[in-house]
Design an enzyme around this catalytic site. Structure first.
Site, PDB file in Angstrom:
ATOM      1  CG  HIS A 193      10.855  10.307  25.038  1.00 55.20           C
ATOM      2  ND1 HIS A 193      11.451  10.820  23.914  1.00 55.20           N
ATOM      3  CD2 HIS A 193       9.676  10.966  25.173  1.00 55.20           C
ATOM      4  CE1 HIS A 193      10.659  11.743  23.379  1.00 55.20           C
ATOM      5  NE2 HIS A 193       9.574  11.862  24.133  1.00 55.20           N
TER       6      HIS A 193
ATOM      7  CG  HIS B 119      12.400  14.645  26.637  1.00 52.35           C
ATOM      8  ND1 HIS B 119      11.661  13.578  27.078  1.00 52.35           N
ATOM      9  CD2 HIS B 119      11.511  15.542  26.156  1.00 52.35           C
ATOM     10  CE1 HIS B 119      10.372  13.830  26.886  1.00 52.35           C
ATOM     11  NE2 HIS B 119      10.255  15.014  26.326  1.00 52.35           N
TER      12      HIS B 119
ATOM     13  CB  CYS C 178      -4.653  19.681  21.973  1.00 51.32           C
ATOM     14  SG  CYS C 178      -3.875  18.135  22.533  1.00 51.32           S
TER      15      CYS C 178
ATOM     16  CB  CYS D 141      -0.636  20.554  22.174  1.00 47.26           C
ATOM     17  SG  CYS D 141      -0.643  19.307  20.927  1.00 47.26           S
TER      18      CYS D 141
ATOM     19  CB  CYS E 295      -4.853  16.686  19.028  1.00 44.32           C
ATOM     20  SG  CYS E 295      -3.105  17.150  19.023  1.00 44.32           S
TER      21      CYS E 295
ATOM     22  CG  HIS F 133      -1.071  14.779  21.855  1.00 47.07           C
ATOM     23  ND1 HIS F 133      -0.873  16.132  21.692  1.00 47.07           N
ATOM     24  CD2 HIS F 133       0.014  14.319  22.520  1.00 47.07           C
ATOM     25  CE1 HIS F 133       0.277  16.477  22.260  1.00 47.07           C
ATOM     26  NE2 HIS F 133       0.828  15.399  22.754  1.00 47.07           N
TER      27      HIS F 133
ATOM     28  CE  LYS G 246       7.670  14.470  18.562  1.00 50.54           C
ATOM     29  NZ  LYS G 246       6.809  15.405  19.259  1.00 50.54           N
TER      30      LYS G 246
ATOM     31  CE  LYS H 203       5.729  13.883  26.974  1.00 53.04           C
ATOM     32  NZ  LYS H 203       6.724  14.674  27.663  1.00 53.04           N
TER      33      LYS H 203
HETATM   34  O1  ME8 Z   1       7.006  20.811  24.198  1.00 57.30           O
HETATM   35  N1  ME8 Z   1      12.771  13.701  18.367  1.00 57.30           N
HETATM   36  O2  ME8 Z   1       7.882  19.846  26.110  1.00 57.30           O
HETATM   37  P1  ME8 Z   1       8.091  18.326  25.665  1.00 57.30           P
HETATM   38  C1  ME8 Z   1      13.527  14.771  18.644  1.00 57.30           C
HETATM   39  N2  ME8 Z   1       7.248  21.929  27.514  1.00 57.30           N
HETATM   40  N3  ME8 Z   1      13.300  15.588  19.684  1.00 57.30           N
HETATM   41  C2  ME8 Z   1      12.267  15.307  20.481  1.00 57.30           C
HETATM   42  C3  ME8 Z   1      11.444  14.197  20.259  1.00 57.30           C
HETATM   43  C4  ME8 Z   1      11.733  13.365  19.136  1.00 57.30           C
HETATM   44  N4  ME8 Z   1      11.033  12.283  18.850  1.00 57.30           N
HETATM   45  N5  ME8 Z   1      10.497  14.176  21.228  1.00 57.30           N
HETATM   46  C5  ME8 Z   1      10.751  15.248  22.035  1.00 57.30           C
HETATM   47  C6  ME8 Z   1       7.332  20.850  25.367  1.00 57.30           C
HETATM   48  N6  ME8 Z   1      11.815  15.925  21.599  1.00 57.30           N
HETATM   49  C7  ME8 Z   1       7.237  22.162  26.117  1.00 57.30           C
HETATM   50  C8  ME8 Z   1       8.382  23.061  25.685  1.00 57.30           C
HETATM   51  S1  ME8 Z   1       9.790  25.339  25.832  1.00 57.30           S
HETATM   52  C9  ME8 Z   1       9.526  26.880  26.387  1.00 57.30           C
HETATM   53  C10 ME8 Z   1       8.396  24.412  26.323  1.00 57.30           C
HETATM   54  C11 ME8 Z   1      12.404  17.121  22.212  1.00 57.30           C
HETATM   55  O3  ME8 Z   1       8.390  17.579  26.912  1.00 57.30           O
HETATM   56  C12 ME8 Z   1      12.416  18.307  21.256  1.00 57.30           C
HETATM   57  O4  ME8 Z   1      13.364  19.231  21.704  1.00 57.30           O
HETATM   58  O5  ME8 Z   1       6.980  17.855  24.818  1.00 57.30           O
HETATM   59  C13 ME8 Z   1      11.029  18.868  21.468  1.00 57.30           C
HETATM   60  O6  ME8 Z   1      10.913  20.197  20.999  1.00 57.30           O
HETATM   61  C14 ME8 Z   1      10.907  18.755  22.976  1.00 57.30           C
HETATM   62  O7  ME8 Z   1      11.586  17.515  23.290  1.00 57.30           O
HETATM   63  C15 ME8 Z   1       9.467  18.728  23.469  1.00 57.30           C
HETATM   64  O8  ME8 Z   1       9.444  18.372  24.818  1.00 57.30           O
END
Ligand code: ME8
Length: 504
Positions: free
Chosen positions: A17, A20, A125, A128, A143, A146, A294, A297
């Site tokens: 989304h 990302h 969780c 998470c 959580c 979530h 925020k 998903k």
């Molecule tokens: O946490 N606003 O993956 P994830 C801004 N796999 N940035 C956002 C956002 C939002 N509303 N939503 C997501 C994970 N992001 C782990 C990470 S790293 C070794 C492992 C961005 O798919 C932001 O960079 O949940 C956040 O930290 C990341 O997506 C989380 O992606």
């Protein structure tokens, strides 16, 4: 100098989304800017594919974790290409080369005496992939992120002695006051450390979807340990036959504030335990919000970045999110906001400046930029913009740097209003003055476009081509440094106005 920049690796439990896309574009802006400055850049992004978040999502869909990972990883790869990110590698944690180095490093942590067998008892969780303390839970036992009810778990697994790194971490924070920025995030991480660190599980006993623990293959390595290591493992196999670790390590991380604790506490401790240098820096940005929540998903309030780009174009997305929300803080975005900024700033300010300048040089000087010295007043006003942009981007102030550039764009539009070249064109005796004004405009447009290039590579690239000045190196970002005499090329309208009705 080398500049190694990373994004988080994204979970493949769902489609990408806008959140990302946000971090990926931010990293790309920094990577492109550093390349302009001639730095040796390596830019990494990718997908996090193991653990409960993916295993459970696959189960819900009735497919294997690998099938889900393959499908969604491809979507993230598509997104990276579509936002025009210039990443040097795309890592997947299911890559066998990654898995091998994860095992090596985890074995080293074990051999160094930082791992023991224990029993985890508490809340977890699965979305998470995080162990929660009772103090973190909301509404009894939900959580906090979530809002799903968490079960109390009891499991024998391997533990990493995080508590043993309390002092080394405190020392790291004392020695390097800007290793986590903004300051508020540094304070948050440090106070978490100072509260006292508990050991953390390094493996999961019940899960199969992961990297086997090398000395106990009945368990898999905890997904966060596996995932964090991506930043390190990627360098060992991103280029076939070459190990880039010495060239680029340590990394500079860009992350969202949701994953601060993992990056600013657990990760440096793991690296210390494995005797690997800790990251250079961690920059923590805030959340893109939808109606003050925020975008995520699990809350279901996500914007599809592909749809936004279909409607407004990639450059508009790259511009809008950093213009609308101060990078580092939280901020709301909306479809209406996109439209307003597009029309007010991209169409009316930058796009209009470009089309007017090119049209006037076409009409009054047969499409050849006059060769005269730069206007002194304008020179004085634009002096220092490039240095300030550079200083701001050095501290990851992506919004502040953009504001500097935009002030220059507005200054140029004011110059057009003040000088009124269409009036000068009617006065034979003002021919020299008109030359000066047209050169200054072409040069000003070139100057701001070089600075804007990392933000909007496609449109600035086309405009610089049309100006006959395709050089985007940072040294060319000096007002008055390009000589006149270039013949202008064709340029399709850059940001045609969107009529609200047509955009709805
Ligand atoms: O946490 N606003 O993956 P994830 C801004 N796999 N940035 C956002 C956002 C939002 N509303 N939503 C997501 C994970 N992001 C782990 C990470 S790293 C070794 C492992 C961005 O798919 C932001 O960079 O949940 C956040 O930290 C990341 O997506 C989380 O992606």
């Amino acid at each position: 100098m080398s500049f190694y920049i990373t994004t988080p690796i994204y979970y493949v439990n769902a489609e990408p989304h806008l959140g990302h896309a946000y971090t990926t574009i931010a990293a790309d802006i920094l990577a492109r800017h550093m390349r302009q400055r001639g730095e040796d850049v390596f830019f990494l992004t990718g997908t996090d594919e193991h653990g409960e978040p993916v295993a459970q999502a696959a189960e819900r869909e009735g497919i294997s974790p690998r099938e889900l990972a393959d499908r969604n990883s491809e979507r993230f790869r598509d997104l990276v290409a579509r936002v025009n990110a210039t990443n040097d590698f795309f890592i997947r944690t299911s890559d066998p080369q990654h898995e091998r180095v994860v095992q090596e490093v985890v074995q080293r942590i074990y051999d160094n005496g930082h791992v023991y067998a224990g029993t985890y008892e508490g809340y977890y969780c699965p979305r998470c992939a995080d162990f929660k303390t009772e103090a973190e839970l909301v509404d009894g036992n939900k959580c906090p992120i979530h809002l799903i009810v968490l079960e109390r778990e009891k499991e024998d697994n391997w533990f990493f002695k995080l508590s043993a790194f309390q002092k080394p971490l405190e020392e790291l924070y004392a020695e390097r006051p800007d290793w986590v920025t903004p300051q508020s995030r540094y304070n948050e991480a440090l106070s978490f450390i100072k509260q006292g660190l508990n050991d953390v599980s390094l493996s999961r006993a019940r899960l199969r979807w992961g990297v086997p623990v090398p000395w106990d293959t009945s368990q898999v390595i905890y997904v966060w340990i596996d995932a964090l290591l991506n930043y390190y493992t990627a360098l060992s196999y991103a280029r076939e036959g070459e190990d880039l670790t010495d060239r680029y390590w340590p990394a500079r991380h860009l992350i969202g504030k949701d994953i601060l604790k993992f990056h600013a506490v657990i990760w440096p401790a793991m690296l210390m335990a494995a005797e690997i240098e800790v990251p250079k820096s961690i920059f923590v940005h805030g959340y893109l919000l939808m109606d003050e929540h925020k975008m995520s998903k699990s809350l279901g309030n996500v914007i599809d970045p592909f749809e936004v780009m279909d409607r407004f174009g990639t450059d508009t997305l790259r511009f809008y999110v950093f213009r609308e929300v101060n990078f580092g803080g939280d901020g709301s975005i909306s479809a209406a906001g996109f439209e307003t900024r597009y029309n007010a700033e991209l169409a009316n300010e930058y796009g209009n400046l470009a089309s007017r300048t090119l049209a006037m040089i076409g009409r009054y000087r047969d499409g050849v930029v006059p060769d005269t010295p730069a206007d002194e007043v304008l020179s004085a006003d634009l002096a220092g913009v490039d240095a300030r942009v550079r200083e701001k981007l050095d501290v990851v102030d992506i919004t502040g740097a953009l504001e500097e550039i935009w002030t220059a764009v507005r200054r140029l539009n004011r110059y057009v209003q003040d000088e009124q070249p269409w009036k000068l064109a009617k006065d034979e005796s003002a021919a020299d003055r008109l030359d000066g004004v047209l050169y200054a405009l072409a040069e000003g447009l070139r100057f701001v476009s070089v600075l804007l290039h990392p933000y909007m590579p496609e449109s600035t690239g086309k405009l610089l081509e049309a100006l006959g000045q395709p050089d985007v190196s940072y040294s060319s970002a000096a007002f008055g440094s390009a000589p006149g005499g270039a013949r202008l090329g064709e340029l399709a309208p850059m940001f045609p106005r969107i009529e609200p009705a047509a955009a709805a």
